[in-house]
Write a protein that holds these residues in place. Structure first.
Motif, PDB file in Angstrom:
ATOM      1  N   GLY A  20      38.873  50.948  54.603  1.00 16.44           N
ATOM      2  CA  GLY A  20      37.477  51.122  53.022  1.00 16.44           C
ATOM      3  C   GLY A  20      35.929  50.027  53.097  1.00 16.44           C
ATOM      4  N   LYS A  21      35.930  49.594  54.379  1.00 10.68           N
ATOM      5  CA  LYS A  21      34.848  48.024  54.313  1.00 10.68           C
ATOM      6  C   LYS A  21      33.205  49.637  53.695  1.00 10.68           C
ATOM      7  N   SER A  22      33.499  50.112  54.708  1.00 13.94           N
ATOM      8  CA  SER A  22      31.776  51.296  54.357  1.00 13.94           C
ATOM      9  C   SER A  22      31.836  51.387  53.247  1.00 13.94           C
ATOM     10  N   SER A  23      32.554  52.379  53.052  1.00 16.75           N
ATOM     11  CA  SER A  23      32.313  52.541  51.656  1.00 16.75           C
ATOM     12  C   SER A  23      32.407  51.311  50.510  1.00 16.75           C
ATOM     13  N   ALA A  24      33.124  50.875  50.869  1.00 17.16           N
ATOM     14  CA  ALA A  24      33.175  49.368  49.433  1.00 17.16           C
ATOM     15  C   ALA A  24      31.344  48.833  50.449  1.00 17.16           C
ATOM     16  N   GLY A  25      30.941  48.672  50.559  1.00 21.88           N
ATOM     17  CA  GLY A  25      29.257  48.653  51.699  1.00 21.88           C
ATOM     18  C   GLY A  25      28.585  48.922  50.905  1.00 21.88           C
ATOM     19  N   ASN A  26      28.734  50.513  50.740  1.00 21.73           N
ATOM     20  CA  ASN A  26      28.030  51.510  50.039  1.00 21.73           C
ATOM     21  C   ASN A  26      28.471  50.929  48.379  1.00 21.73           C
ATOM     22  N   THR A  44      33.756  52.715  62.151  1.00 19.20           N
ATOM     23  CA  THR A  44      32.816  52.058  62.690  1.00 19.20           C
ATOM     24  C   THR A  44      33.128  51.356  64.276  1.00 19.20           C
ATOM     25  N   GLU A  45      31.597  51.173  64.664  1.00 14.46           N
ATOM     26  CA  GLU A  45      31.492  51.120  66.237  1.00 14.46           C
ATOM     27  C   GLU A  45      30.943  49.674  66.777  1.00 14.46           C
ATOM     28  N   ASN A  46      29.935  49.735  65.872  1.00 11.96           N
ATOM     29  CA  ASN A  46      28.361  48.835  65.251  1.00 11.96           C
ATOM     30  C   ASN A  46      28.122  47.788  64.272  1.00 11.96           C
ATOM     31  N   CYS A  47      27.865  46.835  64.099  1.00 14.62           N
ATOM     32  CA  CYS A  47      27.592  46.576  62.530  1.00 14.62           C
ATOM     33  C   CYS A  47      26.050  46.763  62.541  1.00 14.62           C
ATOM     34  N   SER A  48      26.171  46.871  61.797  1.00 12.04           N
ATOM     35  CA  SER A  48      25.161  47.781  60.436  1.00 12.04           C
ATOM     36  C   SER A  48      24.520  46.195  59.485  1.00 12.04           C
ATOM     37  N   LEU A  49      23.422  46.781  59.193  1.00 15.18           N
ATOM     38  CA  LEU A  49      22.653  46.324  57.412  1.00 15.18           C
ATOM     39  C   LEU A  49      22.169  46.803  56.961  1.00 15.18           C
ATOM     40  N   GLY A  62      18.286  29.089  35.072  1.00 20.21           N
ATOM     41  CA  GLY A  62      17.095  28.395  34.918  1.00 20.21           C
ATOM     42  C   GLY A  62      15.991  28.804  33.738  1.00 20.21           C
ATOM     43  N   GLY A  63      17.035  29.292  32.713  1.00 20.07           N
ATOM     44  CA  GLY A  63      16.495  29.981  32.112  1.00 20.07           C
ATOM     45  C   GLY A  63      15.286  31.493  32.260  1.00 20.07           C
ATOM     46  N   GLN A  64      15.383  31.572  33.497  1.00 16.34           N
ATOM     47  CA  GLN A  64      14.981  32.843  33.963  1.00 16.34           C
ATOM     48  C   GLN A  64      15.481  33.869  34.200  1.00 16.34           C
ATOM     49  N   GLU A  65      15.014  35.614  34.039  1.00 11.65           N
ATOM     50  CA  GLU A  65      15.704  36.717  34.034  1.00 11.65           C
ATOM     51  C   GLU A  65      15.232  36.922  36.167  1.00 11.65           C
ATOM     52  N   ILE A  66      16.337  36.818  36.715  1.00  5.41           N
ATOM     53  CA  ILE A  66      16.582  37.217  38.025  1.00  5.41           C
ATOM     54  C   ILE A  66      16.457  38.334  38.312  1.00  5.41           C
ATOM     55  N   THR A  67      16.034  38.831  39.010  1.00  6.50           N
ATOM     56  CA  THR A  67      16.595  40.718  40.115  1.00  6.50           C
ATOM     57  C   THR A  67      17.107  40.297  41.429  1.00  6.50           C
ATOM     58  N   LEU A  68      18.262  40.752  41.354  1.00  9.84           N
ATOM     59  CA  LEU A  68      18.819  40.738  42.022  1.00  9.84           C
ATOM     60  C   LEU A  68      18.655  41.440  43.014  1.00  9.84           C
ATOM     61  N   GLN A  69      18.391  41.313  45.306  1.00 12.02           N
ATOM     62  CA  GLN A  69      19.189  42.109  46.506  1.00 12.02           C
ATOM     63  C   GLN A  69      20.381  41.968  46.899  1.00 12.02           C
ATOM     64  N   VAL A  70      20.423  42.506  47.819  1.00 13.88           N
ATOM     65  CA  VAL A  70      21.879  42.556  48.422  1.00 13.88           C
ATOM     66  C   VAL A  70      22.333  42.988  49.591  1.00 13.88           C
ATOM     67  N   GLN A  71      22.449  42.317  49.767  1.00 14.01           N
ATOM     68  CA  GLN A  71      22.535  42.544  51.953  1.00 14.01           C
ATOM     69  C   GLN A  71      23.542  42.993  52.357  1.00 14.01           C
ATOM     70  N   VAL A  72      24.028  43.502  52.868  1.00  9.84           N
ATOM     71  CA  VAL A  72      25.785  43.591  53.001  1.00  9.84           C
ATOM     72  C   VAL A  72      25.451  44.181  54.897  1.00  9.84           C
ATOM     73  N   LEU A  73      26.265  43.286  55.648  1.00 13.27           N
ATOM     74  CA  LEU A  73      27.015  43.913  57.216  1.00 13.27           C
ATOM     75  C   LEU A  73      27.874  44.366  56.601  1.00 13.27           C
ATOM     76  N   ASP A  74      27.909  45.629  57.594  1.00 12.40           N
ATOM     77  CA  ASP A  74      29.090  46.858  57.420  1.00 12.40           C
ATOM     78  C   ASP A  74      29.674  45.727  59.074  1.00 12.40           C
ATOM     79  N   THR A  75      30.923  46.089  59.452  1.00  7.37           N
ATOM     80  CA  THR A  75      31.853  45.748  60.883  1.00  7.37           C
ATOM     81  C   THR A  75      32.421  46.308  61.249  1.00  7.37           C
ATOM     82  N   PRO A  76      32.813  46.724  62.654  1.00 13.50           N
ATOM     83  CA  PRO A  76      34.121  47.035  63.137  1.00 13.50           C
ATOM     84  C   PRO A  76      34.800  46.619  62.662  1.00 13.50           C
ATOM     85  N   GLY A  77      36.131  47.338  61.493  1.00 17.33           N
ATOM     86  CA  GLY A  77      37.091  47.612  61.705  1.00 17.33           C
ATOM     87  C   GLY A  77      38.483  46.681  63.288  1.00 17.33           C
TER      88      GLY A  77
END
Length: 217
Positions: A20-26, A44-49, A62-77
């Motif tokens: 379930g890697k690719s599904s979890a990545g989504n 999956t045959e190739n890695c993709s970001l 630190g007392g500030q509201e933080i905006t989050l961005q997620v980068q996910v590397l999917d890999t072959p099983g």
């Protein structure tokens, strides 16, 4: 110049074929960047970001509201139905260095189906690959993501009861990675109901590491 109100977290997915890697990545990205389908072989045959949209006001730091961005590397099983261990390992190593070599990796997520016991040498192969790629510090930067966690509910078990009944192999692994694990439920109504609890849990792991990253140079 780095924006103090924005944080990017880098995650890499590891696991056996059809874990379930690719599904979890989504789900982590809140999109459909990765091709995901059921098949009797490795898909999956190739890695993709993949990069998520910005999650505004996700957390405070630190007392500030933080905006989050997620980068996910999917890999072959791994083990892979058509690719050799040498090929998969080289592919993943190059992708880790290319995408996270400068900024570092926050966490490797080992995907484990909740409805499939972790036992046998083949099931340990993705763990061995993580160890070989990340080196001695792998235990501090690895967590288990249990997919198909809705099966636990269908069996009438709580998450705690599930862990208590786990195989010795799984319990030993959990002990070695400081019991860092999170459950993914696909029976929740919306994508955010699936996504946000996982990201919040991962952020707890990152805070425990004092926001440090694993360098991959």
């Amino acid at each position: 110049m780095t924006d103090p109100k924005k944080m990017i977290i880098n995650l890499a997915l590891f696991g056996m074929t059809q874990s379930g890697k690719s599904s979890a990545g989504n789900i982590l990205l809140g999109s459909n960047d990765f091709h995901s389908s059921f098949a009797p072989c490795s898909v999956t045959e190739n890695c993709s970001l993949g990069r998520s949209c910005h999650l505004h006001n996700f957390m405070r730091r630190g007392g500030q509201e933080i905006t989050l961005q997620v980068q996910v590397l999917d890999t072959p099983g791994y083990p892979h139905s058509t690719l050799s261990k040498k090929h998969v390992k080289r592919e993943v190593k190059e992708a880790l260095e290319h995408h996270f070599g400068q900024d570092g990796l926050h966490f490797a997520l080992l995907l484990q189906r909740a409805d499939v016991p972790l036992c046998g040498q083949e099931a340990l192969s993705p763990i061995q690959m993580i160890q070989e790629l990340l080196g001695p510090a792998w235990k501090n930067y690895t967590a288990i993501l249990f997919t198909h966690a809705e099966k636990i509910q269908e069996a009438g078990l709580t998450e705690e009861e599930y862990i208590q009944r786990a195989s010795d192999t799984l319990l030993t692994l959990l002990n070695s990675i400081h019991h860092r694990h999170v459950f993914q439920y696909k029976n929740r109504n919306s994508l955010n109901e699936q996504r946000l609890p996982i990201l919040e849990r991962i952020m707890e792991f990152i805070k425990e590491n004092y926001y440090q990253v694993l360098t991959l140079k």
